[in-house]
Motif scaffolding. Sequence first.
Motif, PDB file in Angstrom:
ATOM      1  N   LEU A 141     -28.650 -15.640  19.919  1.00  0.00           N
ATOM      2  CA  LEU A 141     -28.032 -14.434  20.460  1.00  0.00           C
ATOM      3  C   LEU A 141     -28.632 -14.092  21.820  1.00  0.00           C
ATOM      4  O   LEU A 141     -27.895 -13.711  22.759  1.00  0.00           O
ATOM      5  CB  LEU A 141     -28.220 -13.264  19.487  1.00  0.00           C
ATOM      6  CG  LEU A 141     -27.613 -11.922  19.929  1.00  0.00           C
ATOM      7  CD1 LEU A 141     -26.118 -12.065  20.201  1.00  0.00           C
ATOM      8  CD2 LEU A 141     -27.858 -10.849  18.862  1.00  0.00           C
ATOM      9  N   ALA A 142     -29.948 -14.239  21.954  1.00  0.00           N
ATOM     10  CA  ALA A 142     -30.613 -13.958  23.231  1.00  0.00           C
ATOM     11  C   ALA A 142     -30.072 -14.857  24.337  1.00  0.00           C
ATOM     12  O   ALA A 142     -29.845 -14.408  25.470  1.00  0.00           O
ATOM     13  CB  ALA A 142     -32.118 -14.145  23.075  1.00  0.00           C
ATOM     14  N   GLN A 143     -29.842 -16.132  23.994  1.00  0.00           N
ATOM     15  CA  GLN A 143     -29.321 -17.080  24.976  1.00  0.00           C
ATOM     16  C   GLN A 143     -27.907 -16.705  25.416  1.00  0.00           C
ATOM     17  O   GLN A 143     -27.568 -16.768  26.598  1.00  0.00           O
ATOM     18  CB  GLN A 143     -29.341 -18.489  24.375  1.00  0.00           C
ATOM     19  CG  GLN A 143     -29.112 -19.599  25.386  1.00  0.00           C
ATOM     20  CD  GLN A 143     -29.302 -20.977  24.767  1.00  0.00           C
ATOM     21  OE1 GLN A 143     -29.949 -21.120  23.736  1.00  0.00           O
ATOM     22  NE2 GLN A 143     -28.740 -21.989  25.389  1.00  0.00           N
ATOM     23  N   ILE A 144     -27.072 -16.278  24.451  1.00  0.00           N
ATOM     24  CA  ILE A 144     -25.702 -15.875  24.768  1.00  0.00           C
ATOM     25  C   ILE A 144     -25.695 -14.621  25.636  1.00  0.00           C
ATOM     26  O   ILE A 144     -24.906 -14.493  26.576  1.00  0.00           O
ATOM     27  CB  ILE A 144     -24.907 -15.644  23.468  1.00  0.00           C
ATOM     28  CG1 ILE A 144     -24.620 -16.978  22.781  1.00  0.00           C
ATOM     29  CG2 ILE A 144     -23.589 -14.922  23.749  1.00  0.00           C
ATOM     30  CD1 ILE A 144     -23.989 -16.856  21.423  1.00  0.00           C
ATOM     31  N   LEU A 145     -26.605 -13.682  25.325  1.00  0.00           N
ATOM     32  CA  LEU A 145     -26.663 -12.423  26.078  1.00  0.00           C
ATOM     33  C   LEU A 145     -27.399 -12.569  27.398  1.00  0.00           C
ATOM     34  O   LEU A 145     -27.423 -11.637  28.210  1.00  0.00           O
ATOM     35  CB  LEU A 145     -27.350 -11.348  25.222  1.00  0.00           C
ATOM     36  CG  LEU A 145     -26.617 -10.942  23.929  1.00  0.00           C
ATOM     37  CD1 LEU A 145     -27.445  -9.935  23.137  1.00  0.00           C
ATOM     38  CD2 LEU A 145     -25.234 -10.379  24.237  1.00  0.00           C
ATOM     39  N   GLY A 146     -28.016 -13.748  27.613  1.00  0.00           N
ATOM     40  CA  GLY A 146     -28.711 -13.987  28.873  1.00  0.00           C
ATOM     41  C   GLY A 146     -30.108 -13.400  28.930  1.00  0.00           C
ATOM     42  O   GLY A 146     -30.670 -13.219  30.017  1.00  0.00           O
ATOM     43  N   PHE A 147     -30.701 -13.091  27.763  1.00  0.00           N
ATOM     44  CA  PHE A 147     -32.062 -12.562  27.721  1.00  0.00           C
ATOM     45  C   PHE A 147     -33.074 -13.669  27.991  1.00  0.00           C
ATOM     46  O   PHE A 147     -32.839 -14.838  27.668  1.00  0.00           O
ATOM     47  CB  PHE A 147     -32.372 -11.948  26.355  1.00  0.00           C
ATOM     48  CG  PHE A 147     -31.620 -10.685  26.055  1.00  0.00           C
ATOM     49  CD1 PHE A 147     -30.901 -10.025  27.049  1.00  0.00           C
ATOM     50  CD2 PHE A 147     -31.625 -10.134  24.780  1.00  0.00           C
ATOM     51  CE1 PHE A 147     -30.207  -8.858  26.777  1.00  0.00           C
ATOM     52  CE2 PHE A 147     -30.936  -8.966  24.491  1.00  0.00           C
ATOM     53  CZ  PHE A 147     -30.220  -8.336  25.497  1.00  0.00           C
ATOM     54  N   GLN A 148     -34.193 -13.275  28.562  1.00  0.00           N
ATOM     55  CA  GLN A 148     -35.302 -14.207  28.746  1.00  0.00           C
ATOM     56  C   GLN A 148     -35.912 -14.509  27.376  1.00  0.00           C
ATOM     57  O   GLN A 148     -36.154 -13.600  26.581  1.00  0.00           O
ATOM     58  CB  GLN A 148     -36.371 -13.576  29.662  1.00  0.00           C
ATOM     59  CG  GLN A 148     -37.499 -14.512  30.061  1.00  0.00           C
ATOM     60  CD  GLN A 148     -37.040 -15.611  31.024  1.00  0.00           C
ATOM     61  OE1 GLN A 148     -36.130 -15.400  31.804  1.00  0.00           O
ATOM     62  NE2 GLN A 148     -37.686 -16.758  30.955  1.00  0.00           N
ATOM     63  N   ALA A 149     -36.147 -15.784  27.108  1.00  0.00           N
ATOM     64  CA  ALA A 149     -36.708 -16.167  25.811  1.00  0.00           C
ATOM     65  C   ALA A 149     -38.113 -15.595  25.646  1.00  0.00           C
ATOM     66  O   ALA A 149     -38.992 -15.843  26.474  1.00  0.00           O
ATOM     67  CB  ALA A 149     -36.742 -17.682  25.679  1.00  0.00           C
ATOM     68  N   SER A 150     -38.315 -14.799  24.602  1.00  0.00           N
ATOM     69  CA  SER A 150     -39.623 -14.213  24.306  1.00  0.00           C
ATOM     70  C   SER A 150     -39.632 -13.721  22.875  1.00  0.00           C
ATOM     71  O   SER A 150     -38.586 -13.628  22.223  1.00  0.00           O
ATOM     72  CB  SER A 150     -39.919 -13.043  25.257  1.00  0.00           C
ATOM     73  OG  SER A 150     -39.050 -11.962  24.978  1.00  0.00           O
ATOM     74  N   VAL A 151     -40.802 -13.375  22.383  1.00  0.00           N
ATOM     75  CA  VAL A 151     -40.916 -12.833  21.025  1.00  0.00           C
ATOM     76  C   VAL A 151     -40.154 -11.519  20.935  1.00  0.00           C
ATOM     77  O   VAL A 151     -39.445 -11.254  19.945  1.00  0.00           O
ATOM     78  CB  VAL A 151     -42.405 -12.621  20.647  1.00  0.00           C
ATOM     79  CG1 VAL A 151     -42.510 -11.892  19.306  1.00  0.00           C
ATOM     80  CG2 VAL A 151     -43.125 -13.961  20.558  1.00  0.00           C
TER      81      VAL A 151
END
Length: 512
Positions: A141-151
């Motif tokens: 979901l983070a990848q789809i929303l364009g979030f930076q990968a993190s905890v």
Amino acid sequence: MQENPNKKTSRTGSQHHDSDAAHLATLGYKSEFRRDMSPWANFSLGFTYLSPVVGVYTVFAYALAQGGPPMIWSLLITGLGQLLVALVFSEIVAQYPVAGGIYPWARRLWGRKYAWMTGWVYLIALFVTIASVVYGAGPFLAQILGFQASVDSTIICAILILVLATIINFLGTKVLAAAAVIGFTAEIIGALAVGSWLLLTQRHHNLGVLFHSFGAQGSHSYLYAFAAAGLIGTFLYFGFEACGDVAEEVPNPGALIPKAMRRTIYIGGAAAMFVCLALVLSVADIPAVISGKDVTPVDTLLNAAFGPVGAKIVLGIVLISFLSCTISLQAAASRLSYSYGRDDMIIGSRLLKKFSAARHIPPHSLLLSAIVPAIIVLGSKVSTDALTKIVSFASLGIYVGFQMVVLAALRARLKGWRPSGKYQLGKWGLPVNIGALVYGIIAMIDMCWPRTPNAAWYDNYIVLVSGAVVVAVGLLYMMIHRSYGHSNMPYNDAIPKKHDSHQSVHALNTRD
């Protein structure tokens, strides 16, 4: 005068409902659920819980690195083993179609203490599995929303998925059934479409590669490597029991749920094999995965096959699979905790057994199945390593719960139990039961086997240690609270009592 066919169908459905209610009454219960779940939706619930896309995509890199391409055959072996378990469960649910599945089955086959521990282990495993699924979905979901990968981004996305699943479950059985069907449709179409596209455009190997280990075993026997890679199958093949967890929401459950369980194994297993086959034949550099140079072969492959935009679409389909899996897991966990509460078997039973007359769902049990996984996910903020240790218990706990029921069924058979539901194995019952138990024991040994000799002993034996901790806490709870003794509901009634046999003989002699 011709009868209205719709009226006839309505009357048949009403007769089924009356018959189901009467059968449940003989087992000591009056259900508050509505039987709104069709056979197709019941199967879809089991399928989305099993979720071949989630299972294969999550463990593929590990399995390929451990055993090379031949690891795919472990899916066939574990599928056959779990089919034996599903057949045993089919006989039990046909006779005892009670909400909660694992716990009430163990109660009727063995007794209250045994059932309490069976339900405890399985409930904790379900909570942990829900947490592991939403946490695993977080990066997608983070990848789809364009979030930076993190905890932090993973936790936020995981909680969002958990909240959405909870809302859908709160809308009632009809919405749950619809969500399961939509999830199944999206997952099966996605699996076939993605797999077919990979085979058409990205295939780098022929079928002969499925018998080539690429040296994955190192200096060990290949059997050792295959056993490690086989965890992909043990992680995948459960979910069929969810069909029985909602037994009070399905019309004619004694006949329909056993079919749904078997179809979950057949269709889910076939889909998993196809997805895994497509991935194996499409990975260009298998030695790079085995050596650890490519630790995310699925991401590498999807980006190469579909490009950045297409990969996001595929990730969206994968995300739907994760959400559907979460919804089904949560439904199973809530029905189990409700069943516990209805029998006054645990602290908080007064709340857990409360039922929403408007939605026909147990609201507090559903909240519990959201709150506990959320706490586990939030715990990764403190220690990702701690989360890994907790999640390591997930598959083992589910297998332990399964095998406790399989063992209870075998004991009951040897003491005279003869399944009397609409689905029966007949003369095959005993050998299938024994085969299911043997398979389960081997699978659990494989899960617990230490494979990190350079790590601290508690990390090397983490699966076994986590399982022992859950059982020990359960035993301590039983000693202190003794909840198992609070209920007067029937238990250990599958096994014929001696006085029943004497009465039967007396009745026959009287008739003669």
